[in-house]
Design a protein around this motif. Sequence first.
Motif, short mmCIF file in Angstrom:
data_model
loop_
_atom_site.label_atom_id
_atom_site.label_comp_id
_atom_site.label_asym_id
_atom_site.label_seq_id
_atom_site.Cartn_x
_atom_site.Cartn_y
_atom_site.Cartn_z
N SER A 44 1.11 -1.27 -0.23
CA SER A 44 -0.15 0.16 -0.07
C SER A 44 1.14 1.33 -0.35
O SER A 44 2.45 1.75 0.28
CB SER A 44 -0.83 0.02 1.38
OG SER A 44 0.15 0.06 2.27
N ASN A 46 0.69 3.78 2.28
CA ASN A 46 1.06 3.88 3.32
C ASN A 46 2.60 3.48 3.89
O ASN A 46 3.02 3.29 5.15
CB ASN A 46 0.50 3.50 4.32
CG ASN A 46 -1.35 3.95 4.30
OD1 ASN A 46 -1.54 4.86 3.16
ND2 ASN A 46 -2.38 3.32 3.67
N ARG A 132 1.01 -9.59 -1.25
CA ARG A 132 0.06 -8.30 -1.09
C ARG A 132 -0.38 -7.72 0.46
O ARG A 132 0.00 -8.71 1.04
CB ARG A 132 -1.45 -8.13 -1.67
CG ARG A 132 -1.28 -8.29 -2.69
CD ARG A 132 -2.84 -8.98 -3.80
NE ARG A 132 -3.09 -9.31 -4.47
CZ ARG A 132 -2.75 -8.85 -5.54
NH1 ARG A 132 -1.72 -7.78 -6.21
NH2 ARG A 132 -2.34 -9.62 -7.50
N SER A 134 -0.25 -4.84 3.49
CA SER A 134 -1.24 -3.59 3.99
C SER A 134 -0.17 -2.62 4.57
O SER A 134 0.24 -3.51 5.65
CB SER A 134 -2.34 -3.79 4.29
OG SER A 134 -3.24 -4.36 3.52
#
Length: 138
Positions: A44, A46, A132, A134
């Motif tokens: 992500s 972030n 993946r 986050s």
Amino acid sequence: MNLSQRLAVLALGLAIWSAPWTAHASSRSAGSSLVRTSFHLQVSSNFSPSATFWIAYGPLGGKFGLIRLHRAGDGRFVAAGWFPSGARADFYYIEGQGTMRTKEGVVPGNPVRTVGHAGPLIIGHHPVPVLRLSAPAG
């Protein structure tokens, strides 16, 4: 230090100690065929701009290794390595903050943490799945 951090430190220490390039040389001399294996990470937006991502693996042919993933745009990081076909290995995705230079080469900067795992996998039978991520909570 939690279990994930201990595993990351152990994998990193073993990777540095065993000199990752020797796995490639010893595999070639053993006469086994090598297979190019690709690693893909999607993160992500972030994550810290100083975050670096790596693959730690082993044991593979009795060796441990470390490969840096490089930015490929849009939060994607990629890397590839050559491994003995049919060998079985675990791959750990590791995040560091920047890099450090050691006598063995460039390694993840501190703090280091394990962010994912794939394996055990049999090299050449199936591709390594895309990981993946986050951003961490907090």
